[in-house]
Design a protein around this motif. Sequence first.
Motif, PDB file in Angstrom:
ATOM      1  N   SER A  38      50.632 -17.946  10.083  1.00 17.15           N
ATOM      2  CA  SER A  38      51.670 -18.373  11.021  1.00 17.15           C
ATOM      3  C   SER A  38      51.646 -19.889  11.126  1.00 17.15           C
ATOM      4  N   GLU A  39      52.739 -20.426  11.612  1.00 15.29           N
ATOM      5  CA  GLU A  39      52.813 -21.877  11.805  1.00 15.29           C
ATOM      6  C   GLU A  39      51.730 -22.350  12.765  1.00 15.29           C
ATOM      7  N   ALA A  40      51.499 -21.610  13.837  1.00 17.53           N
ATOM      8  CA  ALA A  40      50.495 -21.996  14.827  1.00 17.53           C
ATOM      9  C   ALA A  40      49.108 -22.047  14.205  1.00 17.53           C
ATOM     10  N   LYS A  41      48.824 -21.104  13.312  1.00 16.14           N
ATOM     11  CA  LYS A  41      47.506 -21.087  12.681  1.00 16.14           C
ATOM     12  C   LYS A  41      47.351 -22.236  11.683  1.00 16.14           C
ATOM     13  N   LEU A  42      48.444 -22.595  11.021  1.00 15.81           N
ATOM     14  CA  LEU A  42      48.376 -23.747  10.126  1.00 15.81           C
ATOM     15  C   LEU A  42      48.125 -25.037  10.909  1.00 15.81           C
ATOM     16  N   ILE A  43      48.768 -25.172  12.063  1.00 18.99           N
ATOM     17  CA  ILE A  43      48.534 -26.338  12.917  1.00 18.99           C
ATOM     18  C   ILE A  43      47.084 -26.365  13.376  1.00 18.99           C
ATOM     19  N   ASN A  44      46.563 -25.195  13.731  1.00 15.75           N
ATOM     20  CA  ASN A  44      45.161 -25.109  14.156  1.00 15.75           C
ATOM     21  C   ASN A  44      44.222 -25.535  13.017  1.00 15.75           C
ATOM     22  N   ALA A  45      44.530 -25.076  11.808  1.00 16.35           N
ATOM     23  CA  ALA A  45      43.717 -25.452  10.655  1.00 16.35           C
ATOM     24  C   ALA A  45      43.822 -26.943  10.374  1.00 16.35           C
ATOM     25  N   LEU A  46      45.016 -27.506  10.571  1.00 18.36           N
ATOM     26  CA  LEU A  46      45.203 -28.938  10.374  1.00 18.36           C
ATOM     27  C   LEU A  46      44.372 -29.728  11.384  1.00 18.36           C
ATOM     28  N   ALA A  47      44.291 -29.244  12.618  1.00 21.23           N
ATOM     29  CA  ALA A  47      43.436 -29.886  13.616  1.00 21.23           C
ATOM     30  C   ALA A  47      41.990 -29.921  13.127  1.00 21.23           C
ATOM     31  N   GLY A  48      41.576 -28.853  12.446  1.00 17.62           N
ATOM     32  CA  GLY A  48      40.225 -28.806  11.896  1.00 17.62           C
ATOM     33  C   GLY A  48      40.006 -29.831  10.808  1.00 17.62           C
ATOM     34  N   VAL A  49      41.048 -30.163  10.058  1.00 15.62           N
ATOM     35  CA  VAL A  49      40.945 -31.186   9.019  1.00 15.62           C
ATOM     36  C   VAL A  49      40.737 -32.563   9.653  1.00 15.62           C
ATOM     37  N   TYR A  50      41.446 -32.822  10.728  1.00 13.76           N
ATOM     38  CA  TYR A  50      41.312 -34.101  11.422  1.00 13.76           C
ATOM     39  C   TYR A  50      39.975 -34.236  12.147  1.00 13.76           C
ATOM     40  N   TYR A  51      39.449 -33.143  12.636  1.00  8.60           N
ATOM     41  CA  TYR A  51      38.385 -33.175  13.634  1.00  8.60           C
ATOM     42  C   TYR A  51      37.153 -33.997  13.255  1.00  8.60           C
ATOM     43  N   PRO A  52      36.650 -33.968  12.028  1.00 10.81           N
ATOM     44  CA  PRO A  52      35.461 -34.782  11.722  1.00 10.81           C
ATOM     45  C   PRO A  52      35.634 -36.269  12.009  1.00 10.81           C
ATOM     46  N   LEU A  53      36.868 -36.764  11.977  1.00  8.71           N
ATOM     47  CA  LEU A  53      37.092 -38.173  12.271  1.00  8.71           C
ATOM     48  C   LEU A  53      36.576 -38.555  13.650  1.00  8.71           C
ATOM     49  N   SER A  54      36.551 -37.598  14.581  1.00 14.21           N
ATOM     50  CA  SER A  54      36.182 -37.892  15.965  1.00 14.21           C
ATOM     51  C   SER A  54      34.692 -37.709  16.245  1.00 14.21           C
ATOM     52  N   LEU A  55      33.937 -37.258  15.280  1.00 15.02           N
ATOM     53  CA  LEU A  55      32.521 -36.977  15.509  1.00 15.02           C
ATOM     54  C   LEU A  55      31.696 -38.267  15.557  1.00 15.02           C
ATOM     55  N   GLY A  56      30.503 -38.161  16.134  1.00 15.39           N
ATOM     56  CA  GLY A  56      29.641 -39.321  16.268  1.00 15.39           C
ATOM     57  C   GLY A  56      29.250 -39.935  14.950  1.00 15.39           C
ATOM     58  N   SER A  57      29.193 -39.135  13.901  1.00 18.51           N
ATOM     59  CA  SER A  57      28.838 -39.643  12.580  1.00 18.51           C
ATOM     60  C   SER A  57      29.968 -40.451  11.959  1.00 18.51           C
ATOM     61  N   MET A  58      31.164 -40.350  12.572  1.00 23.57           N
ATOM     62  CA  MET A  58      32.297 -41.119  12.059  1.00 23.57           C
ATOM     63  C   MET A  58      32.813 -42.027  13.173  1.00 23.57           C
ATOM     64  N   TYR A  59      34.091 -41.900  13.554  1.00 20.79           N
ATOM     65  CA  TYR A  59      34.646 -42.848  14.504  1.00 20.79           C
ATOM     66  C   TYR A  59      34.276 -42.559  15.951  1.00 20.79           C
ATOM     67  N   GLY A  60      33.613 -41.438  16.202  1.00 19.27           N
ATOM     68  CA  GLY A  60      33.124 -41.177  17.541  1.00 19.27           C
ATOM     69  C   GLY A  60      31.991 -42.095  17.947  1.00 19.27           C
ATOM     70  N   ASP A  61      31.288 -42.681  16.962  1.00 16.29           N
ATOM     71  CA  ASP A  61      30.195 -43.590  17.287  1.00 16.29           C
ATOM     72  C   ASP A  61      29.879 -44.531  16.120  1.00 16.29           C
ATOM     73  N   PHE A  62      29.334 -44.009  15.020  1.00 17.62           N
ATOM     74  CA  PHE A  62      28.803 -44.864  13.965  1.00 17.62           C
ATOM     75  C   PHE A  62      29.829 -45.873  13.454  1.00 17.62           C
ATOM     76  N   LEU A  63      31.015 -45.409  13.066  1.00 16.50           N
ATOM     77  CA  LEU A  63      31.993 -46.300  12.457  1.00 16.50           C
ATOM     78  C   LEU A  63      32.637 -47.245  13.461  1.00 16.50           C
ATOM     79  N   ASN A  64      32.534 -46.957  14.757  1.00 15.05           N
ATOM     80  CA  ASN A  64      33.083 -47.895  15.740  1.00 15.05           C
ATOM     81  C   ASN A  64      32.022 -48.829  16.295  1.00 15.05           C
ATOM     82  N   CYS A  65      30.749 -48.596  15.973  1.00 10.75           N
ATOM     83  CA  CYS A  65      29.684 -49.420  16.549  1.00 10.75           C
ATOM     84  C   CYS A  65      28.818 -50.045  15.459  1.00 10.75           C
ATOM     85  N   THR A  66      27.780 -49.341  15.020  1.00 10.02           N
ATOM     86  CA  THR A  66      26.799 -49.904  14.100  1.00 10.02           C
ATOM     87  C   THR A  66      27.434 -50.398  12.802  1.00 10.02           C
TER      88      THR A  66
END
Length: 665
Positions: A38-66
């Motif tokens: 369904s379209e809703a499930k594809l959007i949900n899966a797309l959110a999962g593709v974006y999600y690592p960007l927000s983690l501490g190992s990426m722009y949630g911490d490391f890439l915005n600080c150290t």
Amino acid sequence: MKKLLFSIIILSLGLGSCKKFLDTVPTDSLVQKDYYDSEAKLINALAGVYYPLSLGSMYGDFLNCTYNISDEAFYQRSAQTIGVMVYNFDYADNTIANLWQQCYVGIERANLLIANINVAQMDEEKRKPILGEALFIRGYYYFLLASNFGDVPLKIEATKSPAAEDVQISRTPVRAVYAQILSDMEKAEGLTSKITDLGFSGRVSKTVVQGILARVCLTMAGEPLKDETKYKDARAWALKVMESGDHSLNSSYKQLFINMHNDAYDIKESMWEVEFKGNGADGLGSTGRLGNTGGIQMQATTAIGNKIGYSYGFLHTTARLFNLFQPGDLRRDWNLAPFGYNTSYTDRYYYNYYTPAQIYNRDAGKFRREAYVLDNKNQNTTPINYPLLRYADVLLMFAEAENHINGPTTLAYDAINQVRRRAYGFSPTTVGASVSVVNTINLASAGNTGYIGSLNNIPVTITGGGGTGATAQATVHNTSGKVTAVAVLNPGNGYTSLPTITIGTGWATGVNYAVNTQVFNGNNLYTVTTAGISTATGPTNATGASSASVTGAVFTYAGVRATATATRATSVVDLSGLTPISFQLAIENERSMELCFESLRRPDLIRWGKFVSTMNAVGTEIRENGASFSYGGLGGSNVQPKHVLFPIPSAETTVNKAAVQNPGW
């Protein structure tokens, strides 16, 4: 041992709400085809593709600080002698391993979504941007990998099994990785939505694809690939953004970042942001640490400290960055905080302003917790969005590419000068501007006694000099009774001579003075000890208290008033008449001033072939001139040629025997 490359952390972990786009419900698995029906499930899966960007190992911490440790910032902890922040680490470092891992998690999720994009029965016009964004984000993860690790395993199909033989993948030459990045992003450009249709910056739009393609091409044009044909492509992609009509500069540099702090999208300039939300109380993991690990240091856990928001203040500016800013450049004191917090009082806080000599004291202040409105601030998480692409960057990329191809043409000058004009408070279209400003205010060595520390920041009046708009404030030390610094809050403009600086409030007749008010009369400083309305006779006593019958309120002598003098300076805003080499240097400096602490300086220095020499030089500068912050030169001094690339993580090479290590590691 963890199989980093093929560790598929599917949506079972924290696909929580991130403002509009990531406001999705976590799901258990992405491996069944019916997940995509369904379209809703594809959007949900797309959110999962974006999600690592927000983690501490990426722009949630490391890439915005150290990651921002460069000639712009040093790590403000004297005891820190090992780690990425001081360039003393090895291939077993978890920070580097986590960045590698989460890039491949995002890539795997993108591969799954792309493979199943046609499962759902839905409007094809709605399917296109989902595919486009998945392709683009996959390319972006590979861009992060290629620019930081060099040759990396290239995998553009979903993993079919976790068998041991499936993880033995050789590193693909970086040129081929970049070819895949370009392929993914160029396909995405024709599929993604206009940002004006999206209405916010959390999803990738057509002009974001074009702007990042300009960044990718500039990276390819520089070291190590040195494919100079890519300057032409970078220019073309940046020009597409400029000609789209969708983007322009915010009239206020400071307000642009305040908007990011407060979830007020400015899609004209802030084209793509990593989104964060809330204070972590919902348990959905949608917060980051922007303004917390970096930011203006504030480590009091009192009610006042909590009101500001806790910050470790790991990033302090270098003198090299500070000295790039010319008088009147309004970006400096937003990016490089001119104060530290004083939280000695239970009911309020105030600023301890730094003297002009206290450059290394300044925190990276572009992202500051005080600037967002959320109450009940969590000690270690924030909801501040992080910019991945701004229109100012596009203008500077265009100017750089245009200069390389055609020299400093009118088009190149116009692009860089738009950015500079905004920096000095002018409209980007104001041609030929210059500023004559109040530059510094310097305390006199004589006098300056008897001030009440609890009065905190006292007013400063700037008069005369032919200009307007300059404002300032003075800091009173809470125990010494002295004014310690006077900060120029706004440099104003039009000053043709030195203005007069008045610290504090002068005595006046007919004023109903409250107890503990401080005023000066002549060179004497007085504290009101009995409230009352002042008469026409001002206090002149150099000891003790005045008579209420003579002065109305009672004025008790406190000491000698502080005085100061100003310096003025003139800056030409628009650049002109430069050689191609000097224009390139101007671009490099402008990028540092405009884009500092936005995770771009390290890759810029690398592609210009200046990373090692610059880091070594700034390390020496801090060691020799940083005084109590001389330890901050450790990172720059530690940099070696091997640090141009991160090592392939040991957890990867342990499992994937085909992934040979980078040179020097």
